[in-house]
Enzyme design. Structure first.
Site, PDB file in Angstrom:
ATOM      1  N   ARG A  15      12.170   2.618  -2.477  1.00 46.32           N
ATOM      2  CA  ARG A  15      11.696   2.883  -0.822  1.00 46.32           C
ATOM      3  C   ARG A  15      10.315   3.834  -1.695  1.00 46.32           C
ATOM      4  O   ARG A  15       8.912   4.139  -1.950  1.00 46.32           O
ATOM      5  CB  ARG A  15      12.243   3.132   0.181  1.00 46.32           C
ATOM      6  N   ASP A  16      11.212   4.928  -1.913  1.00 49.38           N
ATOM      7  CA  ASP A  16      10.069   5.698  -2.115  1.00 49.38           C
ATOM      8  C   ASP A  16       8.695   5.380  -4.023  1.00 49.38           C
ATOM      9  O   ASP A  16       8.022   6.263  -4.153  1.00 49.38           O
ATOM     10  CB  ASP A  16      10.116   7.408  -2.603  1.00 49.38           C
ATOM     11  N   HIS A 205      15.198  16.200  -0.960  1.00 53.80           N
ATOM     12  CA  HIS A 205      14.529  15.178  -1.253  1.00 53.80           C
ATOM     13  C   HIS A 205      13.068  15.951  -1.938  1.00 53.80           C
ATOM     14  O   HIS A 205      12.126  16.613  -0.988  1.00 53.80           O
ATOM     15  CB  HIS A 205      14.042  14.251  -0.535  1.00 53.80           C
ATOM     16  N   HIS A 207       9.905  16.302  -4.824  1.00 48.81           N
ATOM     17  CA  HIS A 207       9.329  15.074  -5.783  1.00 48.81           C
ATOM     18  C   HIS A 207       8.911  16.192  -6.867  1.00 48.81           C
ATOM     19  O   HIS A 207       9.134  17.052  -6.839  1.00 48.81           O
ATOM     20  CB  HIS A 207       7.901  14.747  -5.065  1.00 48.81           C
ATOM     21  N   CYS A 238       4.009   9.803  -1.992  1.00 56.99           N
ATOM     22  CA  CYS A 238       3.942   9.213  -0.730  1.00 56.99           C
ATOM     23  C   CYS A 238       2.165   8.472  -0.936  1.00 56.99           C
ATOM     24  O   CYS A 238       1.230   9.537  -1.937  1.00 56.99           O
ATOM     25  CB  CYS A 238       3.479  10.074   0.784  1.00 56.99           C
ATOM     26  N   ASN A 247       9.796  11.072  -7.298  1.00 56.30           N
ATOM     27  CA  ASN A 247      11.251  12.151  -6.815  1.00 56.30           C
ATOM     28  C   ASN A 247      11.667  12.101  -8.483  1.00 56.30           C
ATOM     29  O   ASN A 247      11.035  12.032  -9.507  1.00 56.30           O
ATOM     30  CB  ASN A 247      11.924  11.938  -6.414  1.00 56.30           C
TER      31      ASN A 247
HETATM   32  N1  COA Z   1       6.024  -2.396  11.145  1.00 60.11           N
HETATM   33  C1  COA Z   1       5.958  -3.708  11.197  1.00 60.11           C
HETATM   34  N2  COA Z   1       4.016  -4.059  11.762  1.00 60.11           N
HETATM   35  C2  COA Z   1       3.728  -2.345  12.296  1.00 60.11           C
HETATM   36  C3  COA Z   1       4.857  -1.259  12.452  1.00 60.11           C
HETATM   37  C4  COA Z   1       6.377  -1.228  11.857  1.00 60.11           C
HETATM   38  N3  COA Z   1       6.793  -0.561  11.693  1.00 60.11           N
HETATM   39  N4  COA Z   1       4.618  -0.042  13.286  1.00 60.11           N
HETATM   40  C5  COA Z   1       3.276  -0.876  13.563  1.00 60.11           C
HETATM   41  N5  COA Z   1       2.736  -2.318  12.598  1.00 60.11           N
HETATM   42  C6  COA Z   1       2.135  -3.343  12.619  1.00 60.11           C
HETATM   43  C7  COA Z   1       1.638  -3.456  15.008  1.00 60.11           C
HETATM   44  O1  COA Z   1       2.225  -4.191  15.376  1.00 60.11           O
HETATM   45  C8  COA Z   1       0.185  -3.942  14.627  1.00 60.11           C
HETATM   46  O2  COA Z   1      -0.313  -5.376  14.153  1.00 60.11           O
HETATM   47  P1  COA Z   1      -1.524  -5.887  14.901  1.00 60.11           P
HETATM   48  O3  COA Z   1      -2.465  -5.269  13.594  1.00 60.11           O
HETATM   49  O4  COA Z   1      -1.331  -7.187  13.902  1.00 60.11           O
HETATM   50  O5  COA Z   1      -0.887  -6.423  16.099  1.00 60.11           O
HETATM   51  C9  COA Z   1      -0.052  -2.915  13.503  1.00 60.11           C
HETATM   52  O6  COA Z   1       0.904  -2.270  12.375  1.00 60.11           O
HETATM   53  C10 COA Z   1      -1.205  -1.717  13.656  1.00 60.11           C
HETATM   54  O7  COA Z   1      -0.156  -0.837  15.075  1.00 60.11           O
HETATM   55  P2  COA Z   1      -0.750   0.649  15.567  1.00 60.11           P
HETATM   56  O8  COA Z   1       1.097   0.788  17.082  1.00 60.11           O
HETATM   57  O9  COA Z   1      -1.818   0.309  15.834  1.00 60.11           O
HETATM   58  O10 COA Z   1      -0.288   1.332  14.087  1.00 60.11           O
HETATM   59  P3  COA Z   1      -0.865   2.616  13.674  1.00 60.11           P
HETATM   60  O11 COA Z   1      -2.162   1.505  13.115  1.00 60.11           O
HETATM   61  O12 COA Z   1      -1.151   3.445  13.789  1.00 60.11           O
HETATM   62  O13 COA Z   1      -0.389   2.652  12.232  1.00 60.11           O
HETATM   63  C11 COA Z   1       2.114   2.970  11.319  1.00 60.11           C
HETATM   64  C12 COA Z   1       1.358   2.231  12.656  1.00 60.11           C
HETATM   65  C13 COA Z   1       1.818   4.319  10.979  1.00 60.11           C
HETATM   66  C14 COA Z   1       3.484   2.914  11.417  1.00 60.11           C
HETATM   67  C15 COA Z   1       1.655   2.274  10.291  1.00 60.11           C
HETATM   68  O14 COA Z   1       0.311   1.985   9.228  1.00 60.11           O
HETATM   69  C16 COA Z   1       2.649   2.144   8.563  1.00 60.11           C
HETATM   70  O15 COA Z   1       3.421   1.510   8.441  1.00 60.11           O
HETATM   71  N6  COA Z   1       1.863   3.219   7.511  1.00 60.11           N
HETATM   72  C17 COA Z   1       2.770   3.498   7.094  1.00 60.11           C
HETATM   73  C18 COA Z   1       3.698   5.049   6.278  1.00 60.11           C
HETATM   74  C19 COA Z   1       4.318   4.588   4.866  1.00 60.11           C
HETATM   75  O16 COA Z   1       5.213   4.266   4.522  1.00 60.11           O
HETATM   76  N7  COA Z   1       4.322   5.901   4.426  1.00 60.11           N
HETATM   77  C20 COA Z   1       5.617   6.440   3.510  1.00 60.11           C
HETATM   78  C21 COA Z   1       6.192   6.891   3.904  1.00 60.11           C
HETATM   79  S1  COA Z   1       6.773   8.750   4.457  1.00 60.11           S
HETATM   80 ZN    ZN Z   2       9.612  11.456  -1.059  1.00 56.34          ZN
END
Ligand code: COA
Ligand code: ZN
Length: 303
Positions: A15-16, A205, A207, A238, A247
């Site tokens: 994942r990370d 955890h 890094h 991240c 990490n």
């Molecule tokens: N899984 C799949 N799709 C997701 C989702 C999830 N967990 N969360 C949101 N979405 C989708 C929504 O369905 C929407 O899809 P659409 O455009 O087809 O309708 C789109 O993403 C935007 O949704 P919204 O609720 O407006 O979310 P957002 O744009 O504010 O972002 C986050 C939501 C933050 C969850 C998303 O940006 C994300 O997953 N970011 C990654 C974070 C990450 O992995 N960080 C590193 C690890 S710590």
């Molecule tokens: Zn991390």
């Protein structure tokens, strides 16, 4: 030194680690690494994340990864989830544990999850209710410092952790998202918390962004923590934190723990082989030192 005799190491590299890889790693290669880890004695592996595939395209195959490994006995396959939608997807794929993430600092939480910390707490409450019998760990990112805000108030981090526990989380992970923690800080923050929550699964955890990861683990051990996240080869970081790097490498952590007489139940030789296989898969060498130097018990002919 007064440290636990046994410790758990949780590999989070799939994942990370993978989330920062620009080029898509074929699903079958991801599965081969998760399965490879599962043979080495880990009790828990963070196999993927259920995040938006638009935000992190690398994680678009999380369902396939979980479905391919969930039948393997003796290992809990957890997945990181940022919100309720992620939790629903992860539960329907059959994860063994949900790992909710949010940050202690508002700015990082907004950048990473587009939510306030308060909204993330509300989300956590809903996810814990939804999860039912599936256990829920909560990772508090930027617990030891934020790349946007600098130092994060220690009392704020601890009070967030207390709130999370009151919602029913089964474990808590304090994450040093961008390698800002130092050993004195880790010891100070963890000592009081662990003493207050003796039966709780507390994980650290780190890094290795500033090369303090292993020292921080020793400080955590001294404070009574016996569970550490790490990433095979030291891959990762991240995607929503500037300058983030991997990490602490899993094989370096396991090697150090074994050398100090702390049992992990993990096959170090097998881990080194798997790390070398991962280097081949992604086509470059990884930061792990043990991958390069071998174990300290490896001896060389003197002629
Ligand atoms: N899984 C799949 N799709 C997701 C989702 C999830 N967990 N969360 C949101 N979405 C989708 C929504 O369905 C929407 O899809 P659409 O455009 O087809 O309708 C789109 O993403 C935007 O949704 P919204 O609720 O407006 O979310 P957002 O744009 O504010 O972002 C986050 C939501 C933050 C969850 C998303 O940006 C994300 O997953 N970011 C990654 C974070 C990450 O992995 N960080 C590193 C690890 S710590
Ligand atoms: Zn991390």
């Amino acid at each position: 030194m007064n440290i636990p005799k046994k410790a758990d190491v949780i590999d989070v590299g799939c994942r990370d680690g993978f989330q920062l890889e620009k080029e898509f790693i074929p699903t079958e290669d991801k599965i081969s690494i998760v399965k490879g880890l599962a043979r080495l004695g880990f009790k828990k592996i963070e196999a993927t994340s259920f995040v938006s595939p638009k935000a992190v395209p690398q994680m678009q195959d999380s369902k396939e990864v979980i479905e391919a490994v969930k039948g393997i006995d003796g290992v809990v396959f957890s997945a990181l989830v940022p919100n309720l939608k992620g939790a629903e997807r992860a539960l329907s794929a059959g994860v063994g544990e949900l790992n909710i993430v949010f940050s202690a600092s508002e700015t990082h939480n907004m950048k990473n999850l587009h939510m306030s910390v308060m909204d993330s707490l509300k989300n956590a409450e809903e996810i814990i209710a939804l999860a039912g019998k599936i256990s829920v760990n909560v990772t508090v990112a930027t617990s030891f410092g934020c790349p946007f805000e600098g130092r994060v108030s220690e009392s704020q981090v601890i009070s967030l952790a207390e709130k999370v526990l009151s919602l029913g989380a089964s474990g808590i992970t304090f994450a040093d998202t961008t390698g800002m923690a130092n050993p004195i800080q880790v010891y100070r923050m963890m000592k009081a918390f662990v003493e207050k929550h003796l039966d709780l699964a507390v994980t650290l955890h780190f890094h290795n962004t500033r090369n303090m990861g292993l020292a921080n683990i020793v400080a955590g051990l001294q404070a009574g923590v016996a569970s550490f996240d790490a990433s095979l080869g030291g891959l990762g970081g991240c995607p929503f934190a500037p300058g983030a790097t991997g990490n602490v490498p899993t094989e370096d952590v396991v090697h150090m723990l074994h050398e100090m007489g702390v049992e992990t139940g993990i096959d170090l030789g097998g881990l080194i082989d798997l790390g070398k296989y991962l280097e081949k898969l992604i086509g470059r060498s990884l930061p792990g030192q043990i991958l390069k130097a071998g174990k300290s018990t490896d001896l060389y002919p003197c002629s």
